[in-house]
Design an enzyme around this catalytic site. Structure first.
Site, PDB file in Angstrom:
ATOM      1  N   GLY A   1      -6.763  47.678 -88.388  1.00 17.54           N
ATOM      2  CA  GLY A   1      -5.829  47.862 -87.288  1.00 17.54           C
ATOM      3  C   GLY A   1      -6.484  48.070 -85.938  1.00 17.54           C
ATOM      4  O   GLY A   1      -5.810  48.406 -84.963  1.00 17.54           O
TER       5      GLY A   1
ATOM      6  N   GLU B   1      -5.412  54.506 -95.671  1.00 16.30           N
ATOM      7  CA  GLU B   1      -4.321  55.250 -95.044  1.00 16.30           C
ATOM      8  C   GLU B   1      -3.757  56.295 -95.998  1.00 16.30           C
ATOM      9  O   GLU B   1      -3.326  57.374 -95.562  1.00 16.30           O
ATOM     10  CB  GLU B   1      -3.239  54.272 -94.583  1.00 16.30           C
TER      11      GLU B   1
ATOM     12  N   GLU C   1     -12.709  48.174 -97.797  1.00 21.84           N
ATOM     13  CA  GLU C   1     -12.099  48.340 -96.481  1.00 21.84           C
ATOM     14  C   GLU C   1     -13.041  49.112 -95.558  1.00 21.84           C
ATOM     15  O   GLU C   1     -13.167  50.326 -95.713  1.00 21.84           O
ATOM     16  CB  GLU C   1     -10.822  49.171 -96.556  1.00 21.84           C
TER      17      GLU C   1
ATOM     18  N   ASN D   1      -0.557  42.973 -97.789  1.00 21.38           N
ATOM     19  CA  ASN D   1      -0.077  44.361 -97.765  1.00 21.38           C
ATOM     20  C   ASN D   1       0.776  44.567 -96.521  1.00 21.38           C
ATOM     21  O   ASN D   1       0.262  44.688 -95.409  1.00 21.38           O
ATOM     22  CB  ASN D   1      -1.278  45.311 -97.753  1.00 21.38           C
ATOM     23  N   TRP D   2       2.084  44.630 -96.729  1.00 20.14           N
ATOM     24  CA  TRP D   2       3.003  44.739 -95.593  1.00 20.14           C
ATOM     25  C   TRP D   2       3.047  46.139 -94.997  1.00 20.14           C
ATOM     26  O   TRP D   2       3.633  46.337 -93.934  1.00 20.14           O
ATOM     27  CB  TRP D   2       4.414  44.362 -96.032  1.00 20.14           C
ATOM     28  N   LYS D   3       2.503  47.117 -95.713  1.00 11.84           N
ATOM     29  CA  LYS D   3       2.570  48.519 -95.279  1.00 11.84           C
ATOM     30  C   LYS D   3       4.038  48.905 -95.041  1.00 11.84           C
ATOM     31  O   LYS D   3       4.913  48.440 -95.778  1.00 11.84           O
ATOM     32  CB  LYS D   3       1.678  48.741 -94.059  1.00 11.84           C
TER      33      LYS D   3
ATOM     34  N   GLY E   1      -3.640  42.816 -94.063  1.00 11.54           N
ATOM     35  CA  GLY E   1      -2.651  43.714 -93.486  1.00 11.54           C
ATOM     36  C   GLY E   1      -1.752  43.005 -92.498  1.00 11.54           C
ATOM     37  O   GLY E   1      -0.827  42.281 -92.864  1.00 11.54           O
ATOM     38  N   GLY E   2      -2.024  43.184 -91.209  1.00 12.00           N
ATOM     39  CA  GLY E   2      -1.138  42.676 -90.158  1.00 12.00           C
ATOM     40  C   GLY E   2      -0.831  41.197 -90.252  1.00 12.00           C
ATOM     41  O   GLY E   2       0.312  40.771 -90.029  1.00 12.00           O
TER      42      GLY E   2
ATOM     43  N   SER F   1      -9.038  43.730 -91.151  1.00 12.82           N
ATOM     44  CA  SER F   1      -8.669  42.837 -90.033  1.00 12.82           C
ATOM     45  C   SER F   1      -9.093  41.394 -90.290  1.00 12.82           C
ATOM     46  O   SER F   1      -9.663  40.732 -89.427  1.00 12.82           O
ATOM     47  CB  SER F   1      -9.261  43.347 -88.712  1.00 12.82           C
TER      48      SER F   1
ATOM     49  N   HIS G   1      -5.675  53.153-100.768  1.00 15.10           N
ATOM     50  CA  HIS G   1      -5.848  52.568 -99.440  1.00 15.10           C
ATOM     51  C   HIS G   1      -6.296  53.657 -98.471  1.00 15.10           C
ATOM     52  O   HIS G   1      -5.922  54.821 -98.610  1.00 15.10           O
ATOM     53  CB  HIS G   1      -4.535  51.932 -98.971  1.00 15.10           C
TER      54      HIS G   1
END
Length: 258
Positions: A174, A98, A168, A9-11, A235-236, A214, A96
């Protein structure tokens, strides 16, 4: 044996050129690997068609990060599930943390998004999870149960078969914090037990439940070897080719060990 799944997931990250470079790098590496692990990339909307063009040669699939709860109409800025299907997207992330936090998406809205996706044959990646306050208060199981029941339990069994769930722990997204493998496994088992009570043992076993908090190359293997963790929503680390491929390789190792 179920295959593991790793979703990147590149966001809201990367320029077009950066996205093209990252997709090309991943494509070239995956093309040379004989994987049983399913790899899915979820770039921002403007780069989805770029990703779907590369997907056949790169041994990966493509996911959107969101979709509208409406089929079509005067909803400026929205993207429908059928539009995603038209450009060969096969998966879509729904709910998600967010999206829940910043865009006030409720379980009821997410249930409608799941409906729109399943109607056009896309696979929802339905996210659930608790905040740090909810975990510290000891109500995290209640929160997750409510999210699962209100977002998914209206589905017929044949529709549920095409759903992926991603757990999640919101406090671990993050922040650099990660749920321990034991904490993550406990919740994954709880989610599977909810599905079993509603849909039966076979449906519960076949449901893919991913960890999304994470996950990185240093903890991926230990997470993915837990009995009820079927892969990761990354994610990251998905923004870095080397780290992402290392996570994919951890999933492949974990899958081959079972």
């Amino acid at each position: 044996m179920k295959s593991k799944i790793v979703i990147g997931n590149w966001k809201m990250n990367k320029s077009f050129d950066e996205a093209e470079d990252l997709i090309t790098e991943i494509e070239e590496i995956l093309a040379d690997l004989n994987l049983s692990t399913l790899v899915v990339l979820a770039p921002p909307f403007p780069y989805l068609e770029l990703a779907t063009d590369h997907a056949p040669d790169g041994n990966f699939e493509c996911a959107a990060q969101n979709c509208s709860q409406f089929n079509n109409g005067a909803y400026t800025g929205e993207v429908s599930a059928s539009m995603l299907a038209d450009i060969d997207v096969e998966f879509c992330i729904v709910g998600h943390s967010e999206r829940r936090k910043y865009f006030n998406e409720t379980n009821e809205i997410l249930a409608e998004k799941v409906n729109r996706l399943t109607e056009v044959g896309l696979i929802p990646i339905y996210c659930c999870g608790e905040t740090v306050e909810e975990r510290e208060a000891g109500v995290h199981f209640d929160v997750i149960e409510k999210q699962i029941k209100e977002g998914l339990f209206h589905l017929l069994p044949e529709s549920l078969e095409r759903v992926i769930v991603a757990y999640e722990p919101v406090w671990a997204i993050g922040t650099g914090l990660t749920a321990t493998p034991q904490q993550a496994e406990e919740v994954h088992l709880f989610i599977r037990s909810l599905i079993e009570k509603k849909y039966g043992t076979e449906a519960a076993y076949n449901l893919n439940i991913l960890y999304g908090g994470s996950c990185n190359p240093s903890n991926a293997l230990e997470l993915f070897t837990q009995p009820n963790i079927d892969g990761g929503l990354i994610g990251g680390a998905s923004l870095n080719t080397k780290e992402f491929i290392e996570i994919v390789e951890a999933a492949e190792t974990a899958g081959s060990d079972k």
